[in-house]
Design a protein around this motif. Structure first.
Motif, mmCIF file in Angstrom:
data_model
loop_
_atom_site.group_PDB
_atom_site.id
_atom_site.type_symbol
_atom_site.label_atom_id
_atom_site.label_comp_id
_atom_site.label_asym_id
_atom_site.label_seq_id
_atom_site.Cartn_x
_atom_site.Cartn_y
_atom_site.Cartn_z
ATOM 1 N N ILE A 95 0.860 -1.181 0.000
ATOM 2 C CA ILE A 95 0.000 0.000 0.000
ATOM 3 C C ILE A 95 0.899 1.234 0.000
ATOM 4 O O ILE A 95 1.670 1.464 0.936
ATOM 5 N N LYS A 97 1.135 5.316 -0.162
ATOM 6 C CA LYS A 97 0.260 6.446 0.135
ATOM 7 C C LYS A 97 1.025 7.768 0.105
ATOM 8 O O LYS A 97 2.151 7.855 0.588
ATOM 9 N N LYS A 101 -2.769 10.367 -3.009
ATOM 10 C CA LYS A 101 -2.893 9.090 -3.715
ATOM 11 C C LYS A 101 -2.763 7.922 -2.750
ATOM 12 O O LYS A 101 -1.979 7.966 -1.806
ATOM 13 N N GLU A 102 -3.545 6.875 -3.051
ATOM 14 C CA GLU A 102 -3.361 5.582 -2.404
ATOM 15 C C GLU A 102 -3.332 4.520 -3.499
ATOM 16 O O GLU A 102 -4.295 4.374 -4.257
ATOM 17 N N ILE A 104 -2.726 0.501 -4.294
ATOM 18 C CA ILE A 104 -2.674 -0.831 -3.683
ATOM 19 C C ILE A 104 -2.304 -1.852 -4.751
ATOM 20 O O ILE A 104 -3.027 -2.024 -5.745
ATOM 21 N N ASN A 115 -6.705 5.118 -5.534
ATOM 22 C CA ASN A 115 -7.792 5.852 -4.875
ATOM 23 C C ASN A 115 -9.122 5.119 -5.009
ATOM 24 O O ASN A 115 -10.173 5.718 -5.267
#
Length: 696
Positions: A95, A97, A101-102, A104, A115
């Protein structure tokens, strides 16, 4: 340029060997053996060089090309792109971050969530768990993640190099600002940019001293036509203070970059920063303290302060401490502290000092404090500087009253200062090629020691303070071809002055030939590391290179080293240095490593088929190494993608002197006499190449 106490500079090499390298290394291998963590299958994958903002990225696991996509350790993202990275062991997800923004990524899944929105990774190449060298790392797709985080990714196929840069910007103006205490070059841009830089001390080999600054992913778009030439080159005549001219040019190929060159009148330090409010890149010409070390020099505990240029400094002697303020300087590293507890030195502290009442508010000062043990007499502390080094000798004055320096590659001088005028005796022993001096002990105080200078002029100066109660007996051993002259004026003086000239070097057929030696790796890039003695490749490379430099200068060559201490020089900067100097040959010095500990021998790498004669050079160097080291002949190897030998414009080779992964060869490469043999073998190869090819 006067090079005071050149003998001390030799010592610095061995002091630099103690610096740790954090296990990082730049890879010369074209491919790596890896294990796919999902199925335990083994693969050979191509390595990928990583350059971010113009600077090489060094990591314990290199970038790699996996199914035509570049994968990098997820650690690269957190350390270089300003993101936080978390690992979910249960779901096997990385993950990533930032504030906006995120991302995965799931191991072995081509799906990625940004996101909360699902995307498919390019070419369906997922994040992978990759095993390399006994460790497993989470590897993520470079281009997708970098672009999601606002960076631009480029590709240099010729050298298998991925570039990661801030968005493309234009350079609108370049000016010189001499109004401040420290001159600045001001570069107006349309947005934030990165830089990489190196200083070219061309004055050491008859060229120009210049600062070279590369600004990646930029287009030169100057509006002031008065500073533009017809070919688009920016040319600004300054001739104010240290600055002579400023030039700038656009690279003609991708990845785009602008190179700014500042010609100066002497070696200069510099600091580069970007002003976001003004959209200005500012290059400040200011000295810097780049390293502080503690070691023993001629049996005297010594604190060495290394600066970028010749320093100005103040000294204060306080109770149980010595304070050295390096004026007009910035500290390259953060505030630091060295615990010594050796001899009479307890600690050394250094930091950027906030000016007090003794200085002006805008002064830039690096303060170094040497803490001494109780009751240490300040009479035993002796401070002097040579070139860009300040020496704080504690509990001794090994070089007080004696000054040896080189004026040129074939010319040196010795000055010995007595208390008052008095007689001295001299004699020249022709059979030993040795000058012998007798100095009355009642007129001068010297420490007994042997100074191994070993340059192209003098081999050593031996001060004997034991054999006579009345006299110091000083022996000056001259190198082959050296003659001397007594410039003192008479046998009664308070200053003995000798000149030494090596006519063999002066009249050498190689006197106009320049060789650039490139000691591989350095600084935070250790290169390979031996498995038994933990010998670091960067240390082997540097010591062999310094020995080779001496040998070449003894033959009359001009020699320039891309690094002469334990620092890192950029992958593309190394050939750029040689190209800027117009070198006649380029020799990169390395030690090898392999997964198989039985691998041994020497090999020479070269770039093929470009008309420089690299293959011939490689063959001659390989034969010289095999014969000189009595080593296994592994042959010469074409390496068309290796940057340092591809990007040079003159004949270039890369020497692999043996395998640190092999117990026997690591043992050999750890020994000073074997490193000397490596240098001597390389010398023979270089001379043969010049005699039979370049100068036949």
């Amino acid at each position: 340029m006067k090079k005071t106490l050149s003998l001390i500079l030799v010592i610095i090499v061995f002091m630099s060997m103690t610096i740790s390298s954090f296990g990082m290394k730049k890879f010369e291998k074209e491919s790596l053996q890896i294990i796919d963590g999902s199925n335990n299958k083994e693969y050979d994958v191509p390595t990928v060089n990583l350059i971010m903002g113009g600077r090489d990225i060094i990591s314990d696991v290199p970038g790699m090309l996996f199914n035509s996509r570049t994968l990098v350790p997820v650690r690269f993202i957190s350390e270089n792109l300003g993101a936080q990275v978390k690992w979910n062991q249960e779901s096997k997800e990385a993950i990533i971050k930032t504030d906006t923004k995120e991302i995965i990524l799931k191991i072995d899944s081509p799906k990625v969530f940004v996101n909360g929105t699902e995307h498919t990774l390019p070419d369906n190449v997922p994040a992978k768990l990759i095993g390399y060298d006994g460790n497993y790392r989470t590897m993520v797709p470079l281009r997708f993640v970098s672009e999601q985080l606002g960076m631009e990714v480029g590709w240099i196929g010729e050298t298998m190099t991925a570039t990661i840069d801030k968005p493309l910007q234009k350079i609108k103006d370049i000016t010189y600002d001499g109004s401040d205490k420290f001159p600045e070059i001001v570069i107006k841009t349309t947005g934030e940019v990165d830089t990489s830089s190196f200083f070219l001390a061309g004055g050491e080999v008859g060229g120009d001293d210049r600062l070279v600054v590369d600004i990646p992913n930029t287009i030169l778009d100057i509006s002031d036509q008065s500073i533009l030439e017809e070919n688009g080159l920016v040319n600004i005549d300054v001739y104010s203070r240290e600055v002579k001219t400023i030039t700038a040019e656009q690279s003609g190929e991708k990845p785009l970059k602008t190179r700014v060159t500042v010609d100066v009148d002497r070696k200069k330090g510099h600091d580069i920063f970007y002003d976001k409010q003004k959209n200005e890149l500012r290059i400040k010409l200011i000295n810097s303290v780049k390293n502080v070390k503690v070691d023993e020099i001629y049996n005297v505990d010594t604190v060495l302060i290394q600066t970028e240029e010749a320093p100005a400094y103040n000294v204060m002697f306080l109770k149980d401490k010595v304070v050295v303020d390096v004026l007009d300087s910035l500290l390259k590293d953060d505030e630091d502290y060295i615990t010594v507890d050796k001899g009479v030195i307890e600690n050394v502290r250094f930091s950027q000092f906030t000016p007090d009442q003794n200085y002006e508010p805008d002064d830039k000062i690096t303060r170094v404090v040497v803490d001494l043990k109780d009751d240490t007499s300040m009479d035993n502390v002796y401070i002097q500087h040579a070139e860009n080094q300040i020496y704080v000798f504690v509990a001794g004055k090994p070089l007080d009253r004696i000054d040896y320096y080189k004026d040129d590659i074939n010319l040196a001088k010795l000055e010995i200062t007595a208390n008052t005028e008095g007689k001295y005796l001299k004699e020249y022993n022709r059979s030993k090629n040795e000058v012998q001096l007798k100095l009355p002990k009642d007129n001068i105080m010297l420490d007994g020691l042997k100074m191994d200078i070993d340059d192209s002029i003098v081999k050593y100066i031996d001060i004997d303070d034991k054999s006579s109660d009345k006299y110091y007996n000083i022996s000056i051993k001259l190198s082959e071809g050296t003659s001397f002259k007594d410039d003192s004026g008479s046998g009664i003086t308070d200053k003995i002055m000798f000149s030494f000239i090596n006519n063999k070097v002066k009249e050498s057929r190689y006197k106009d030939k320049l060789i650039v030696i490139d000691p591989g790796h350095g600084g935070y890039d250790s290169g390979a590391t031996g498995r038994i003695l933990n010998v670091k490749e960067k240390d082997v490379n540097l010591e062999v290179s310094l020995k080779l430099k001496k040998l070449l200068e003894n033959e009359g060559f001009k020699v320039y080293m891309t690094r002469d201490d334990d620092n890192y020089i950029g992958l593309y900067d190394r050939p750029a240095i040689a190209n800027e100097l117009g070198a006649d040959a380029f020799v990169s010095v390395h030690a090898n490593s392999a997964g198989n500990s039985s691998a041994q021998g020497v090999e020479v790498l070269y770039y093929p088929n470009d008309g420089r004669g690299n293959k011939t050079f490689a063959n001659i160097m390989q034969n010289a190494l095999v014969q000189g080291l009595n080593a296994r002949d592994r042959g010469i190897i074409q390496r068309p993608k290796l940057v340092v030998i591809r990007e040079t414009k003159m004949p270039a080779v890369l020497l692999e002197l043996g395998f640190l992964s092999n117990q026997r060869e690591e043992q050999l490469l750890s020994q000073e006499d074997y490193r000397q043999k490596c240098a001597e073998a390389a010398l023979k190869g270089i001379i043969k190449y010049f005699d039979t090819v370049l100068m036949k």
